[in-house]
Design an enzyme around this catalytic site. Structure first.
Site, PDB file in Angstrom:
ATOM      1  CG  HIS A 177      -0.960  -5.876   4.211  1.00  0.00           C
ATOM      2  ND1 HIS A 177      -2.171  -5.711   3.573  1.00  0.00           N
ATOM      3  CD2 HIS A 177      -0.890  -7.191   4.561  1.00  0.00           C
ATOM      4  CE1 HIS A 177      -2.815  -6.853   3.540  1.00  0.00           C
ATOM      5  NE2 HIS A 177      -2.065  -7.772   4.129  1.00  0.00           N
ATOM      6  CB  SER A 302      18.527  13.925 -12.611  1.00  0.00           C
ATOM      7  OG  SER A 302      18.111  15.204 -12.179  1.00  0.00           O
TER       8      SER A 302
END
Length: 469
Positions: A177, A302
């Protein structure tokens, strides 16, 4: 501005035949239009050989070994010139399977001489187009899956298995979770995904590729009318199984029901979904610093941020898996349906099988290349573990429960006591050890709990990898 559509050679419309052609090119031998036509010629040739060899039609002679070799040579020599010739015939017939019949009949005089007129009548004998097409698709999909897709998938699983074994004892902080949870090892987490993928691969490998040859509505009506004394179901069965190596479907309408295709495409889609799960998990581990992308230093990560190496292989794989599954899902849902004895929905639908498997193949390639560029960073994982000593609340309260069940005094409310210590706050190793010393545990258990660290609390993770992968 000129039209790009007029440029020669033609520009590919889709990414598979353009940007990614190198990766998916092996599928062209199995799932292209040219491969379909070559398979049609193959099935028609084998049906002719089967009919004459079995002497189904009275008075028709058997083909000689030389003639059989020449007929099979038409398939083996199928090339660009043959593709063009077949296309020209189809422009006249406006029917792809009939074009194949005429293409073969035109070659019969050079192969069987004066018997050409007689033997040519057994080309496409008692067949509807679907008798040929269903067998072709079974052969083509079988070839694509078994000789192209599966070897790539098996190579990836071998790569994953190797990583899992190498990293079996490298501890990491689990997250359930999204929250810090009981530690595991990086290798064990990769092993889980590898095990799941292998299970699906076994399902794919066990696929039955079905085929039929029983006429226009599956009744052998024309066959019986032409040669009533022949055992046509037996002839069909031996042709499908012995000559073509497929599983025989004895009961159909005009079409083979395609249930096997739906089953296969569902299994491939499930494999894809598990692989997608692997991509998102590895992507997350990269973002957390658990993996470093240090190989292939010449790549640009990038266009503006030089420090970055983007996890593009896994992102590319995700996208291709999603496209593949969109097609596989619609194929498996649509192909099991046909109006009454026949409609042509399946004909158009099956032409997308190559695209569906192609995007899956491309994803496999990207995941493999992505994994090859990763190095685990144990020190980052160790730092995360050292910052989360509260995860040891679980083993301590579990040990207290076991002692309480044995009647040891002072072990009441273990869960609640650990909850009060750990929930909503960070603790360090000394905090936990001080707590343990105040519990009144038996000496042996206390010593064991005091020795425990987040890094060592990995249970049987390494052994599970060794035993089950």
């Amino acid at each position: 501005m000129g039209s790009l559509a007029d440029i020669t050679p033609p520009i590919a419309l889709g990414a598979l035949d353009g940007r990614y052609r190198r990766v998916v090119a092996p599928l062209v031998d199995h799932l292209s239009e040219a491969a379909l036509n070559r398979a049609r010629i193959h099935v028609e040739v084998e049906w002719l050989i089967h009919l004459t060899h079995s002497q189904v039609v009275p008075g028709v002679r058997q083909l000689t070994e030389t003639e059989i070799a020449k007929l099979r040579g038409i398939v083996a020599d199928f090339d660009a010139q043959a593709i063009d010739e077949l296309a020209q015939i189809e422009r006249e017939t406006v029917h792809d399977v009939k074009a194949v019949e005429y293409y073969l009949k035109a070659r019969m005089p050079d192969i069987v001489g004066q018997d050409a007129a007689q033997l040519s009548e057994l080309i496409h004998f008692c067949c509807t187009s679907e008798d040929i097409n269903n067998l072709c698709y079974a052969l083509l999909v079988k070839g694509a899956v078994q000789t192209v897709w599966m070897p790539k998938a098996e190579d990836l699983l071998e790569q994953l298995s190797t990583m899992a074994h190498e990293l079996a004892a490298v501890p990491l902080l689990s997250r359930t979770h999204g929250q810090a949870a009981t530690p595991s090892t990086l290798g064990k987490e990769l092993a889980v995904l590898t095990y799941r993928l292998r299970r699906q691969l076994r399902r794919v490998d066990s696929t039955q590729y079905l085929g039929k040859l029983n006429g226009a509505t599956g009744t052998y009506g024309a066959h019986l009318a032409a040669v009533p004394e022949a055992n046509w179901p037996a002839i069909s069965r031996t042709f499908v199984t012995d000559r073509l190596g497929l599983s025989w479907n004895p009961l159909t309408t005009q079409i083979e029901s395609h249930d096997w295709q739906a089953e296969l495409y569902s299994d491939l889609a499930r494999f894809n979904r598990i692989l997608h799960n692997l991509c998102t998990d590895v992507w997350t581990y990269i973002s957390m610093g658990y993996f470093a992308q240090v190989r292939g230093q010449g790549s640009v990560g990038s266009s503006t941020m030089p420090h970055k190496v983007n996890p593009i292989r896994f992102e590319n794989a995700e996208a291709n898996l999603e496209v593949s599954n969109a097609l596989l899902d619609v194929l498996s849902a649509t192909l099991v349906q046909s109006r009454l004895q026949r409609d042509l929905t399946d004909s158009s639908m099956q032409r997308n099988v190559g695209t569906a498997i192609g995007h899956s193949l491309l994803a496999l390639d990207n995941v493999s290349r992505g994994l090859a560029g990763l190095d685990a960073v144990p020190e980052v994982m160790a730092a995360d573990l050292d910052a989360n000593w509260e995860v040891l609340g679980e083993p301590i309260q579990s040990a207290m429960r076991a002692l309480g069940a044995q009647g040891v005094a002072g072990m009441e409310n273990p869960y609640e006591r650990l909850k009060e210590l750990t929930r909503g706050r960070r603790i360090n190793g000394e905090d936990l050890r001080e707590f343990v010393r105040g519990l009144g545990l038996p000496a042996e258990v206390e010593a064991r709990m005091l020795e425990l660290t987040p890094q060592s609390y990995i249970g049987l993770a390494p052994q599970l990898v060794a035993d089950h992968l």
